[in-house]
Design a protein around this motif. Structure first.
Motif, PDB file in Angstrom:
ATOM      1  N   ALA A   1       5.163  -1.319   0.811  1.00 58.88           N
ATOM      2  CA  ALA A   1       4.757  -2.434   0.324  1.00 58.88           C
ATOM      3  C   ALA A   1       5.514  -3.227  -0.673  1.00 58.88           C
ATOM      4  O   ALA A   1       5.930  -2.684  -1.689  1.00 58.88           O
ATOM      5  N   GLY A   2       6.341  -4.189  -0.340  1.00 58.23           N
ATOM      6  CA  GLY A   2       6.995  -5.286  -0.972  1.00 58.23           C
ATOM      7  C   GLY A   2       8.375  -4.682  -1.263  1.00 58.23           C
ATOM      8  O   GLY A   2       9.269  -5.455  -1.879  1.00 58.23           O
ATOM      9  N   GLY A   3       8.706  -3.461  -0.399  1.00 55.65           N
ATOM     10  CA  GLY A   3      10.125  -3.238  -0.512  1.00 55.65           C
ATOM     11  C   GLY A   3      10.371  -1.891   0.175  1.00 55.65           C
ATOM     12  O   GLY A   3       9.912  -1.697   1.515  1.00 55.65           O
ATOM     13  N   TYR A   4      11.384  -1.186  -0.353  1.00 53.92           N
ATOM     14  CA  TYR A   4      11.847   0.017   0.348  1.00 53.92           C
ATOM     15  C   TYR A   4      12.017   1.151  -0.745  1.00 53.92           C
ATOM     16  O   TYR A   4      12.384   0.872  -1.908  1.00 53.92           O
ATOM     17  N   ILE A   5      11.856   2.463  -0.288  1.00 48.93           N
ATOM     18  CA  ILE A   5      12.055   3.581  -1.321  1.00 48.93           C
ATOM     19  C   ILE A   5      13.480   4.183  -0.664  1.00 48.93           C
ATOM     20  O   ILE A   5      13.482   4.658   0.468  1.00 48.93           O
ATOM     21  N   LEU A   6      14.454   4.262  -1.577  1.00 50.52           N
ATOM     22  CA  LEU A   6      15.599   5.014  -1.182  1.00 50.52           C
ATOM     23  C   LEU A   6      15.857   6.295  -1.741  1.00 50.52           C
ATOM     24  O   LEU A   6      15.500   6.545  -2.847  1.00 50.52           O
ATOM     25  N   ASN A   7      16.326   7.466  -0.933  1.00 48.02           N
ATOM     26  CA  ASN A   7      16.558   8.628  -1.461  1.00 48.02           C
ATOM     27  C   ASN A   7      17.769   9.344  -0.751  1.00 48.02           C
ATOM     28  O   ASN A   7      18.024   9.024   0.561  1.00 48.02           O
ATOM     29  N   GLY A   8      18.580   9.773  -1.598  1.00 52.23           N
ATOM     30  CA  GLY A   8      19.559  10.411  -1.175  1.00 52.23           C
ATOM     31  C   GLY A   8      21.004  10.197  -2.230  1.00 52.23           C
ATOM     32  O   GLY A   8      20.853   9.849  -3.170  1.00 52.23           O
ATOM     33  N   ARG A   9      22.303  10.548  -1.656  1.00 53.24           N
ATOM     34  CA  ARG A   9      23.468  10.393  -2.732  1.00 53.24           C
ATOM     35  C   ARG A   9      24.450   9.804  -2.237  1.00 53.24           C
ATOM     36  O   ARG A   9      24.717   9.861  -1.234  1.00 53.24           O
ATOM     37  N   LYS A  10      25.520   8.984  -2.759  1.00 52.90           N
ATOM     38  CA  LYS A  10      26.523   8.529  -2.298  1.00 52.90           C
ATOM     39  C   LYS A  10      27.671   9.159  -3.640  1.00 52.90           C
ATOM     40  O   LYS A  10      27.416   9.421  -4.546  1.00 52.90           O
ATOM     41  N   VAL A  11      28.881   9.561  -2.822  1.00 52.86           N
ATOM     42  CA  VAL A  11      29.934  10.050  -3.360  1.00 52.86           C
ATOM     43  C   VAL A  11      31.189   9.156  -3.478  1.00 52.86           C
ATOM     44  O   VAL A  11      31.333   8.427  -2.519  1.00 52.86           O
TER      45      VAL A  11
ATOM     46  N   ALA B   1      21.762  -2.350   4.702  1.00 49.89           N
ATOM     47  CA  ALA B   1      22.195  -2.366   3.184  1.00 49.89           C
ATOM     48  C   ALA B   1      21.630  -3.079   2.338  1.00 49.89           C
ATOM     49  O   ALA B   1      20.736  -3.981   2.686  1.00 49.89           O
ATOM     50  N   PHE B   2      21.492  -2.610   0.915  1.00 48.93           N
ATOM     51  CA  PHE B   2      20.691  -3.045  -0.008  1.00 48.93           C
ATOM     52  C   PHE B   2      21.566  -3.372  -1.162  1.00 48.93           C
ATOM     53  O   PHE B   2      22.457  -2.546  -1.512  1.00 48.93           O
ATOM     54  N   LEU B   3      20.963  -4.168  -1.926  1.00 48.52           N
ATOM     55  CA  LEU B   3      21.666  -4.592  -3.254  1.00 48.52           C
ATOM     56  C   LEU B   3      20.690  -3.747  -4.414  1.00 48.52           C
ATOM     57  O   LEU B   3      19.616  -4.174  -4.423  1.00 48.52           O
ATOM     58  N   VAL B   4      21.236  -2.652  -5.051  1.00 48.93           N
ATOM     59  CA  VAL B   4      20.450  -2.136  -6.016  1.00 48.93           C
ATOM     60  C   VAL B   4      21.046  -2.012  -7.587  1.00 48.93           C
ATOM     61  O   VAL B   4      22.349  -1.647  -7.742  1.00 48.93           O
ATOM     62  N   PRO B   5      20.431  -2.826  -8.299  1.00 46.03           N
ATOM     63  CA  PRO B   5      20.633  -2.962  -9.653  1.00 46.03           C
ATOM     64  C   PRO B   5      21.105  -1.534 -10.200  1.00 46.03           C
ATOM     65  O   PRO B   5      20.126  -0.810 -10.043  1.00 46.03           O
ATOM     66  N   SER B   6      21.975  -1.481 -11.230  1.00 44.33           N
ATOM     67  CA  SER B   6      21.897  -0.129 -11.717  1.00 44.33           C
ATOM     68  C   SER B   6      20.973   0.257 -12.787  1.00 44.33           C
ATOM     69  O   SER B   6      20.938   1.412 -13.221  1.00 44.33           O
TER      70      SER B   6
ATOM     71  N   SER C   1      12.131  -6.076  -1.032  1.00 39.51           N
ATOM     72  CA  SER C   1      12.636  -6.554  -0.057  1.00 39.51           C
ATOM     73  C   SER C   1      13.739  -7.608  -0.035  1.00 39.51           C
ATOM     74  O   SER C   1      14.477  -7.721   0.806  1.00 39.51           O
ATOM     75  N   GLU C   2      13.631  -8.327  -1.063  1.00 38.38           N
ATOM     76  CA  GLU C   2      14.475  -9.631  -1.103  1.00 38.38           C
ATOM     77  C   GLU C   2      16.049  -9.158  -1.319  1.00 38.38           C
ATOM     78  O   GLU C   2      16.935  -9.706  -1.235  1.00 38.38           O
ATOM     79  N   ASN C   3      16.057  -7.822  -1.806  1.00 38.49           N
ATOM     80  CA  ASN C   3      17.399  -6.900  -1.846  1.00 38.49           C
ATOM     81  C   ASN C   3      18.016  -6.540  -0.593  1.00 38.49           C
ATOM     82  O   ASN C   3      19.118  -5.994  -0.701  1.00 38.49           O
ATOM     83  N   LEU C   4      17.501  -6.790   0.542  1.00 36.10           N
ATOM     84  CA  LEU C   4      18.044  -6.279   1.832  1.00 36.10           C
ATOM     85  C   LEU C   4      18.982  -7.285   2.185  1.00 36.10           C
ATOM     86  O   LEU C   4      18.716  -8.558   2.091  1.00 36.10           O
ATOM     87  N   LEU C   5      20.263  -6.635   2.419  1.00 36.07           N
ATOM     88  CA  LEU C   5      21.361  -7.601   2.719  1.00 36.07           C
ATOM     89  C   LEU C   5      21.552  -7.853   4.281  1.00 36.07           C
ATOM     90  O   LEU C   5      21.581  -6.858   4.973  1.00 36.07           O
ATOM     91  N   GLY C   6      21.613  -9.144   4.714  1.00 40.01           N
ATOM     92  CA  GLY C   6      21.378  -9.459   6.129  1.00 40.01           C
ATOM     93  C   GLY C   6      19.984  -9.074   6.658  1.00 40.01           C
ATOM     94  O   GLY C   6      18.979  -9.118   5.988  1.00 40.01           O
ATOM     95  N   ALA C   7      20.078  -8.539   8.081  1.00 38.08           N
ATOM     96  CA  ALA C   7      18.765  -8.142   8.687  1.00 38.08           C
ATOM     97  C   ALA C   7      18.841  -6.459   8.639  1.00 38.08           C
ATOM     98  O   ALA C   7      19.951  -5.925   8.435  1.00 38.08           O
ATOM     99  N   GLU C   8      17.604  -5.884   8.705  1.00 33.79           N
ATOM    100  CA  GLU C   8      17.700  -4.500   8.908  1.00 33.79           C
ATOM    101  C   GLU C   8      18.411  -4.162  10.329  1.00 33.79           C
ATOM    102  O   GLU C   8      18.215  -4.822  11.225  1.00 33.79           O
TER     103      GLU C   8
END
Ligand SMILES: Cc1cc2nc3c(=O)[nH]c(=O)nc-3n(C[C@H](O)[C@H](O)[C@H](O)COP(=O)(O)OP(=O)(O)OC[C@H]3O[C@@H](n4cnc5c(N)ncnc54)[C@H](O)[C@@H]3O)c2cc1C
Length: 348
Positions: free
Chosen positions: A83-93, A119-124, A157-164
């Protein structure tokens, strides 16, 4: 700055000539901006780009994962819709500017297959986001390229870049249109520094009662270095110029990265040979250039990957020309007003 791709190349090259790390910081920040420019909606652009311009927001792009590396479609970090967005799980290196970034552009899985990346914009400061420990690497000291960790990290949701489903386009276009030329520029700056320092050494270091540069074998090596540097610069400037002109130039961008990385590594080795034991002295910078030059091999595709893409060009199977698809946005109207300084080296 509105100066265009060729001017950007020269700026990054000049920074890297003095400090590969500084050039790497600047080039990586450009990657983070590009995806907002090309894929952001009006609200995202008006919200983030002014802060980027003011220097209060450093954006990154995070694609690489520990188990997939350059195989983008092999990534496994997920975003699950709630609801209202996305939940991210994982690691980037190995994310450039990881530890100084304010806004991470993260490509993750929202479904299966090549249309299953988004793609998502994730504030630090997002809840559930953290950084791995900052560890220095072999070279580029001062540049952070570390680990981003997402543990039930909520992104609105507003931090989704472009479309899914646009994630692969975000990753590939950033890599071809910005990653390749930017790292080409870093490589070129390091390459220039290698040649300058080596020429100076050969002119001032004496053997057999005369400068080293008087020996025929050393002259041969300097001539080869000079030729490779000039060729590398031509490929870098030519590809960037085509981007400014809005012309299809994926192959030129890919080839420029390959030629610049390979020839700067060649130059670093030859420079070490000319310096001999003196090259091992950290006070002379040559060993720093060797370490820094090696850092430019992997990002935006290793040389193996560049050759694979160029084989596709040769075979007529290279699919998407990102430079053609985004041509109108890439074209730069101020291109002809930029003065370009071309380096010359005097042996006298
Ligand atoms: C300085 C620096 C900055 C970076 N910045 C970023 C960043 O900002 N964001 C980001 O997401 N990532 C970044 N990276 C990560 C970079 O994109 C990866 O290192 C790169 O994608 C390669 O992944 P890997 O190192 O795991 O090697 P791998 O992809 O695992 O490759 C290992 C070896 O296998 C070869 N290989 C792989 N695939 C093939 C193939 N299909 N055919 C033939 N040979 C193959 C490679 O050439 C290499 O020799 C950065 C890395 C560095 C060093």
């Amino acid at each position: 700055m509105g100066l265009g791709h060729l001017a950007k190349t020269v700026i990054i090259e000049e920074l890297s000539r003095v400090s590969g790390a500084m050039g790497a910081v600047v080039q990586a920040s450009q990657l983070g901006v590009a995806k907002i420019v090309h894929f952001g909606n009006a609200e995202q652009k008006s919200h983030w780009l002014p802060a980027v311009c003011e220097g209060t927001c450093m954006p990154t792009i995070a694609v690489t994962e520990p188990k997939s590396g350059g195989h983008v479609l092999g990534m496994s970090t997920t975003a699950e819709r709630v609801a209202g967005g996305y939940i991210l799980n994982g690691r980037k290196v190995f994310v450039g500017n990881s530890h100084i970034g304010d806004l991470h552009g993260v490509v993750v899985r929202t479904g299966p297959g090549s249309r299953g990346l988004s793609a998502f914009l994730v504030p630090s400061d997002a809840t559930g986001f953290s950084l791995g420990p900052h560890r220095p690497a072999m070279g580029l000291h001062g540049f952070s390229f570390g680990e981003l960790i997402f543990e039930n990290c909520f992104v609105p949701s507003e931090n989704l870049l472009g479309a899914e489903g646009d994630g692969l386009a975000v990753a590939y276009s950033s890599s071809v249109l910005y990653g390749r030329p930017n790292l080409t520029a870093v490589s070129l700056g390091i390459h220039q520094a290698i040649v300058e320092h080596t020429v100076r050494f050969a002119q001032t270091h004496e053997r057999y009662g005369e400068p080293l540069a008087g020996l025929p074998t050393i002259k041969q090596k300097l001539g080869q270095m000079q030729s490779q540097l000039m060729t590398a610069r031509l490929t870098a400037y030519h590809a960037a110029h085509l981007l400014d002109e809005g012309m299809a130039c994926d192959a030129e961008l890919i080839s420029a990265k390959l030629i610049n990385v390979e020839s700067s590594l060649d130059a670093a080795r030859t420079a070490m040979e000319i310096h001999s034991a003196y090259g091992l002295d950290p006070g002379r910078s040559i060993e720093r250039f060797l370490r820094d030059a090696n850092h430019i091999y992997a990002p935006a595709g290793t040389s193996d990957v560049q050759r694979l893409r160029l084989a596709e060009v040769a075979l007529g199977t290279y699919r998407e020309q990102w430079s053609a698809r985004l041509s109108e946005q890439l074209r730069c109207s101020t291109v002809h007003s930029v003065p370009i300084q071309v380096h010359t080296i005097s042996f006298s």
